[in-house]
Design a protein around this motif. Structure first.
Motif, PDB file in Angstrom:
ATOM      1  N   ILE A 135       0.835  -1.205   0.000  1.00 61.60           N
ATOM      2  CA  ILE A 135       0.000   0.000   0.000  1.00 61.60           C
ATOM      3  C   ILE A 135       0.866   1.250   0.000  1.00 61.60           C
ATOM      4  N   THR A 136       1.936   1.228   0.804  1.00 62.95           N
ATOM      5  CA  THR A 136       2.855   2.364   0.836  1.00 62.95           C
ATOM      6  C   THR A 136       3.499   2.591  -0.529  1.00 62.95           C
ATOM      7  N   LYS A 137       3.863   1.507  -1.204  1.00 64.53           N
ATOM      8  CA  LYS A 137       4.467   1.629  -2.538  1.00 64.53           C
ATOM      9  C   LYS A 137       3.501   2.287  -3.516  1.00 64.53           C
ATOM     10  N   LYS A 138       2.237   1.851  -3.475  1.00 68.37           N
ATOM     11  CA  LYS A 138       1.231   2.442  -4.361  1.00 68.37           C
ATOM     12  C   LYS A 138       1.043   3.929  -4.059  1.00 68.37           C
ATOM     13  N   ALA A 139       1.039   4.267  -2.768  1.00 64.30           N
ATOM     14  CA  ALA A 139       0.878   5.666  -2.363  1.00 64.30           C
ATOM     15  C   ALA A 139       2.055   6.516  -2.854  1.00 64.30           C
ATOM     16  N   ARG A 140       3.259   5.959  -2.771  1.00 61.81           N
ATOM     17  CA  ARG A 140       4.446   6.689  -3.215  1.00 61.81           C
ATOM     18  C   ARG A 140       4.408   6.909  -4.725  1.00 61.81           C
ATOM     19  N   VAL A 141       4.029   5.883  -5.472  1.00 64.42           N
ATOM     20  CA  VAL A 141       3.967   5.980  -6.937  1.00 64.42           C
ATOM     21  C   VAL A 141       2.926   7.012  -7.366  1.00 64.42           C
ATOM     22  N   GLU A 142       1.769   7.025  -6.706  1.00 64.93           N
ATOM     23  CA  GLU A 142       0.683   7.920  -7.100  1.00 64.93           C
ATOM     24  C   GLU A 142       0.714   9.251  -6.360  1.00 64.93           C
ATOM     25  N   GLU A 143       1.672   9.401  -5.412  1.00 64.63           N
ATOM     26  CA  GLU A 143       1.853  10.631  -4.642  1.00 64.63           C
ATOM     27  C   GLU A 143       0.589  11.025  -3.891  1.00 64.63           C
ATOM     28  N   ILE A 144       0.035  10.042  -3.178  1.00 63.88           N
ATOM     29  CA  ILE A 144      -1.138  10.265  -2.334  1.00 63.88           C
ATOM     30  C   ILE A 144      -0.902   9.597  -0.985  1.00 63.88           C
ATOM     31  N   GLU A 145      -1.785   9.856  -0.031  1.00 64.01           N
ATOM     32  CA  GLU A 145      -1.687   9.233   1.281  1.00 64.01           C
ATOM     33  C   GLU A 145      -2.013   7.737   1.183  1.00 64.01           C
ATOM     34  N   PRO A 146      -1.338   6.895   1.989  1.00 63.37           N
ATOM     35  CA  PRO A 146      -1.662   5.466   1.971  1.00 63.37           C
ATOM     36  C   PRO A 146      -3.146   5.179   2.206  1.00 63.37           C
ATOM     37  N   MET A 147      -3.783   5.937   3.086  1.00 62.85           N
ATOM     38  CA  MET A 147      -5.195   5.688   3.362  1.00 62.85           C
ATOM     39  C   MET A 147      -6.099   6.115   2.215  1.00 62.85           C
ATOM     40  N   GLU A 148      -5.598   6.967   1.323  1.00 63.22           N
ATOM     41  CA  GLU A 148      -6.343   7.238   0.085  1.00 63.22           C
ATOM     42  C   GLU A 148      -6.327   6.006  -0.807  1.00 63.22           C
ATOM     43  N   VAL A 149      -5.184   5.336  -0.855  1.00 59.52           N
ATOM     44  CA  VAL A 149      -5.091   4.080  -1.603  1.00 59.52           C
ATOM     45  C   VAL A 149      -6.064   3.062  -1.026  1.00 59.52           C
ATOM     46  N   VAL A 150      -6.041   2.921   0.297  1.00 58.38           N
ATOM     47  CA  VAL A 150      -6.926   1.970   0.981  1.00 58.38           C
ATOM     48  C   VAL A 150      -8.386   2.258   0.669  1.00 58.38           C
ATOM     49  N   GLN A 151      -8.773   3.533   0.764  1.00 55.97           N
ATOM     50  CA  GLN A 151     -10.164   3.912   0.532  1.00 55.97           C
ATOM     51  C   GLN A 151     -10.585   3.626  -0.906  1.00 55.97           C
ATOM     52  N   ARG A 152      -9.734   4.011  -1.854  1.00 56.18           N
ATOM     53  CA  ARG A 152     -10.064   3.858  -3.278  1.00 56.18           C
ATOM     54  C   ARG A 152     -10.326   2.393  -3.626  1.00 56.18           C
ATOM     55  N   TYR A 153      -9.423   1.516  -3.176  1.00 52.37           N
ATOM     56  CA  TYR A 153      -9.519   0.132  -3.612  1.00 52.37           C
ATOM     57  C   TYR A 153     -10.439  -0.709  -2.723  1.00 52.37           C
ATOM     58  N   THR A 154     -10.724  -0.229  -1.520  1.00 48.64           N
ATOM     59  CA  THR A 154     -11.771  -0.872  -0.716  1.00 48.64           C
ATOM     60  C   THR A 154     -13.133  -0.617  -1.355  1.00 48.64           C
ATOM     61  N   VAL A 155     -13.338   0.600  -1.825  1.00 47.13           N
ATOM     62  CA  VAL A 155     -14.590   0.936  -2.526  1.00 47.13           C
ATOM     63  C   VAL A 155     -14.739   0.095  -3.792  1.00 47.13           C
ATOM     64  N   ASP A 156     -13.652  -0.034  -4.557  1.00 47.82           N
ATOM     65  CA  ASP A 156     -13.687  -0.871  -5.769  1.00 47.82           C
ATOM     66  C   ASP A 156     -14.040  -2.313  -5.416  1.00 47.82           C
ATOM     67  N   PHE A 157     -13.421  -2.824  -4.378  1.00 45.64           N
ATOM     68  CA  PHE A 157     -13.682  -4.196  -3.928  1.00 45.64           C
ATOM     69  C   PHE A 157     -15.160  -4.383  -3.605  1.00 45.64           C
ATOM     70  N   HIS A 158     -15.703  -3.468  -2.832  1.00 44.45           N
ATOM     71  CA  HIS A 158     -17.115  -3.579  -2.449  1.00 44.45           C
ATOM     72  C   HIS A 158     -18.042  -3.438  -3.657  1.00 44.45           C
ATOM     73  N   ASN A 159     -17.711  -2.539  -4.571  1.00 40.50           N
ATOM     74  CA  ASN A 159     -18.563  -2.334  -5.752  1.00 40.50           C
ATOM     75  C   ASN A 159     -18.623  -3.576  -6.626  1.00 40.50           C
ATOM     76  N   VAL A 160     -17.471  -4.213  -6.833  1.00 43.46           N
ATOM     77  CA  VAL A 160     -17.434  -5.426  -7.658  1.00 43.46           C
ATOM     78  C   VAL A 160     -18.237  -6.538  -7.001  1.00 43.46           C
ATOM     79  N   LEU A 161     -18.049  -6.726  -5.707  1.00 44.12           N
ATOM     80  CA  LEU A 161     -18.755  -7.800  -5.007  1.00 44.12           C
ATOM     81  C   LEU A 161     -20.258  -7.543  -4.955  1.00 44.12           C
ATOM     82  N   GLN A 162     -20.628  -6.286  -4.807  1.00 42.26           N
ATOM     83  CA  GLN A 162     -22.057  -5.957  -4.795  1.00 42.26           C
ATOM     84  C   GLN A 162     -22.688  -6.246  -6.162  1.00 42.26           C
TER      85      GLN A 162
END
Length: 493
Positions: free
Chosen positions: A91-118
């Protein structure tokens, strides 16, 4: 009376390598934990298959009347590259590459996960804990393991002492690996000099100055080990020993093996009665991999915007395709396989619709109770969905016989057929809910009605080439037009 009193399930237990009669620790109650996603990218289709398998198992246990506490976690810290104890946090690596906070990464892909499963009609778990929300529990667990003599601290990091543990326990009991073989096959890696032995694994890692995600602990500012997170969260919500622990086959070693060792070292008992592992999803006969280009994500599969499939597929068809294989079998995702699944799914949905129009007769010429028990027998045999689906198509055959007046059912048997078919299609397999099905059917009816009207106008105008073209192209996608004195109707194969 709950159905679990009359239906006996056998589960393939990865721990014993055999099918075992399912007897929960507390009668009528089931505790089930499934390792959830590490949310650093869009959810992998292979992971979707694993989660779908356990969604089906969750549904069937609930259908039988069990009170199920289903815990599926979110890993939002501590999962290093290559599932190792060295390297960068995913997660930290993704945050560094995209220049955002790690918890932004977590939020973005948790939402994607839930949307796909729903979209794929998953039930929500009972509890969905996060690793970062349970740091205190993890620190307490580490201290217990240290106090019990199975872990040691070096330079602010804490490692599990596999060799010490193996003196009184069996490390490798789940994966059937021997510590001697692991020692022989281990090569020296940079960054592992703090460990007493290469086989030891991290319970807590001291954070490097550049590491963003860190928490204070008695040993250092750092972060928990990936294996530890699941032990802390599963036992917090399900107890020191619970019924079912599930995940993908790739997690058996080292992740689940380490979970067993941690729990045994901390609590003095095995954490899980039945270990269950779902097998891999391949793409066109090969491992799915972004690096090789043999890869497709759920959104691309839905939309058809990819170079692998000929079209997009509905969530119901994708789910039906995945349910056609046992959760323990490798499943090969192919365009032909999805097209065939689409035809089968449509036949099943049409049968459900046709059943609503069938009237009861004076006698029953079909044995519905025996058919119903065969459906349960399939699911009771380690959740054998392909055999269940074969029995559901046996019901499709019965419905066609009833529709053509080649068979009859008394009202009681007709209702039993209807209830059982709906229970297994919608509640257990989770293919669609009735409301969605009716909405899709209305759209299909309107579309075919328009094409029938255009074909009729073409015939009036003696444009028989266009008339035949409409009929033939519909037939190619499994829709057959039937002309009669009353007009034109259609059926879906």
């Amino acid at each position: 009376m709950a159905l679990y009193n009359t239906q006996q399930i056998k589960i393939y237990n990865s721990l014993s390598g055999e099918k075992e009669i399912f007897e929960p620790i507390t009668k009528g109650y089931v505790g089930m934990y499934v390792c959830g996603p590490t949310v650093y990218s869009n959810v992998h289709l292979g992971n979707v298959r694993t989660f779908m398998s356990f969604d089906m198992i969750f549904r069937y246990l609930k259908h039988l009347g069990y009170k199920v506490r289903y815990v599926r976690n979110i890993t939002d810290a501590g999962h290093l590259e290559n599932d190792a104890d060295v390297g960068e946090d995913k997660i930290t690596k993704k945050a560094r590459v995209e220049e955002i906070e790690p918890m932004e990464v977590v939020q973005r892909y948790t939402v994607d996960f839930h949307n796909v499963l729903q979209k794929l009609n998953f039930l929500s778990p009972s509890i969905e804990p996060t690793a970062t929300g349970h740091i205190i529990e993890q620190i307490e667990l580490i201290q217990t393991i240290i106090d019990n003599g199975f872990a040691y601290e070096v330079n602010g990091s804490v490692y599990f002492d596999v060799h010490k543990y193996n003196e009184s326990n069996e490390y490798g009991i789940l994966s059937k690996r021997k510590l001697e073989d692991l020692i022989h096959n281990t090569r020296t890696l940079d960054g592992q000099s703090d460990k007493r032995n290469p086989q030891d694994f991290a319970l807590w890692k001291k954070a490097e100055p550049t590491h963003i995600m860190r928490w204070p602990s008695p040993w250092s500012d750092g972060f928990p080990g990936w294996h530890l997170e699941c032990t802390a969260m599963s036992t917090k919500y399900l107890g020191d020993s619970f019924d079912i622990h599930g995940g993908g086959m790739d997690l058996k070693f080292p992740h689940h093996e380490c979970e067993i060792a941690q729990n045994q070292a901390a609590k003095g008992q095995a954490p899980v009665k039945y270990w269950m592992h779902a097998n891999m999803l391949e793409l066109n006969g090969a491992r799915m991999s972004k690096s090789t280009g043999n890869y497709i994500n759920p959104a691309e599969l839905f939309s058809g915007e990819n170079d692998i499939m000929s079209k997009g597929f509905s969530s119901g068809v994708i789910r039906f395709f995945m349910m056609q294989a046992s959760y323990r079998s490798v499943l090969d995702l192919t365009n032909d396989g999805l097209l065939a699944a689409e035809k089968g799914f449509n036949r099943l949905m049409e049968a459900v619709k046709n059943l609503q129009d069938i009237k009861a007769g004076d006698s029953s010429t079909l044995n519905i109770k025996d058919w119903q028990q065969k459906c349960y027998d399939a699911m009771n045999d380690d959740f054998n969905t392909p055999i269940l689906i074969a029995h559901l198509f046996e019901a499709v055959k019965h419905i066609n016989q009833l529709k053509e007046n080649k068979a009859t059912l008394v009202l009681e048997d007709l209702e039993l057929l209807n209830v059982t078919l709906n229970n297994f299609i919608f509640d257990v397999l989770g293919l669609e809910n009735s409301q969605n099905f009716e909405g899709e059917t209305d759209k299909l009816d309107a579309t075919i009605a328009l094409l029938i009207k255009l074909r009729k106008e073409a015939r009036i105008n003696k444009d028989f080439a266009l008339s035949d073209q409409i009929r033939d192209e519909l037939a190619e996608v499994g829709i057959t037009l039937k002309d009669s004195r009353e007009g034109t109707t259609y059926s879906v194969k």
